[in-house]
Design an enzyme around this catalytic site. Structure first.
Site, PDB file in Angstrom:
ATOM      1  CE1 TYR A 139      21.836 -32.006   9.665  1.00 23.23           C
ATOM      2  CE2 TYR A 139      19.832 -30.972  10.492  1.00 23.23           C
ATOM      3  CZ  TYR A 139      21.105 -31.472  10.711  1.00 23.23           C
ATOM      4  OH  TYR A 139      21.635 -31.440  11.978  1.00 23.23           O
ATOM      5  CG  ASP A 154      36.326 -35.954  11.269  1.00 23.43           C
ATOM      6  OD1 ASP A 154      36.326 -35.734  10.038  1.00 23.43           O
ATOM      7  OD2 ASP A 154      35.604 -35.330  12.069  1.00 23.43           O
TER       8      ASP A 154
END
Length: 242
Positions: free
Chosen positions: A150, A34
């Site tokens: 998106y 991450d």
């Protein structure tokens, strides 16, 4: 599935953290990756499990992907599974979307998985039972207003999944996609979650572990004859019209 090693992106919180726990429950060693380094490290430390390591990773960086794969191979000796889970979301009307905002979502949601597949490919080619799962979205099945960046990035990821599945099948690398509907994660604020629950077919949102369960199936030997598949996990969201 002992002996398997997975690299999971977007693993610091929510859905990604659930995927890490779920794969580990199946005996898979996990590199949790991450960009949120401090949060990721804290989460991995709480697990207190030598089978999980924290790997800092900006999925839009080719160099960081190369370093991440090297870290995984140094720690575990192999890499058999890639879960491209990292993703970002914002909403904007077409007239208000910016080039920078549009590009950012494409870089994380579509370019990131592409770079990940490229970086992991040599190791995956050497692994038994190799597989890739891309976390897509029901936004790649139907249009949602104010989701130009998106939605289109997830449509792109859906297409990348199909191409990769076809191209990598001769190398015995399976490539599939999970398409979640609305899931209760930090990506959705409380107001958005309440609105989605009010219109949900099942009267609730999905849980991160329900998505993790689907991914665990797709990377397992139980799915050894499945590639190029799109597993929709949306509580019936896609059944609704309008």
């Amino acid at each position: 599935m002992t002996g398997r090693v997975a690299l999971v992106t977007g693993a610091a919180r929510g859905q990604g953290a659930a995927i890490v726990r779920r794969l580990r429950a199946d005996g898979i060693k996990v590199a949790a990756a991450d960009l949120a380094g401090d949060e990721l490290t804290a989460g991995v430390e709480r697990l207190a499990d030598d089978g999980v390591i924290a790997v800092p990773l900006d999925v839009t960086s080719e160099q960081q992907w190369a370093a991440a794969v090297t870290t995984v191979l140094d720690a575990f000796g192999s890499l058999s599974t890639l879960v491209n889970n990292a993703g970002v979301l914002h909403r904007a009307a077409l007239a208000e979307e910016t080039a920078a905002g549009f590009e950012r979502l494409w870089r994380v949601n579509t370019l990131g998985p592409f770079l990940g597949i490229q970086a992991c490919l040599p190791a995956l080619c050497q692994a038994d039972g190799a597989s890739i799962v891309n976390t897509c979205s029901t936004g790649a099945l139907r249009p949602f207003p104010n989701h130009a960046a998106y939605g289109s990035s997830k449509w792109g990821l859906r297409g990348l999944t199909q191409v990769a599945a076809a191209e990598l099948a001769p190398s015995r690398i399976r490539v599939n996609a999970v398409l979640p509907g609305a899931v209760a994660t930090p990506m959705l604020d409380e107001q958005t979650q309440a609105r989605l629950i009010a219109g949900a077919t099942t009267g609730r949102l999905g849980t991160p572990m329900e998505i993790a369960d689907a991914i665990a199936f797709l990377v397992s030997d139980a799915a050894s004859f499945i590639t190029g598949a799109e597993l929709v996990v949306d509580g019936g969201q896609s059944l609704k019209i309008g």
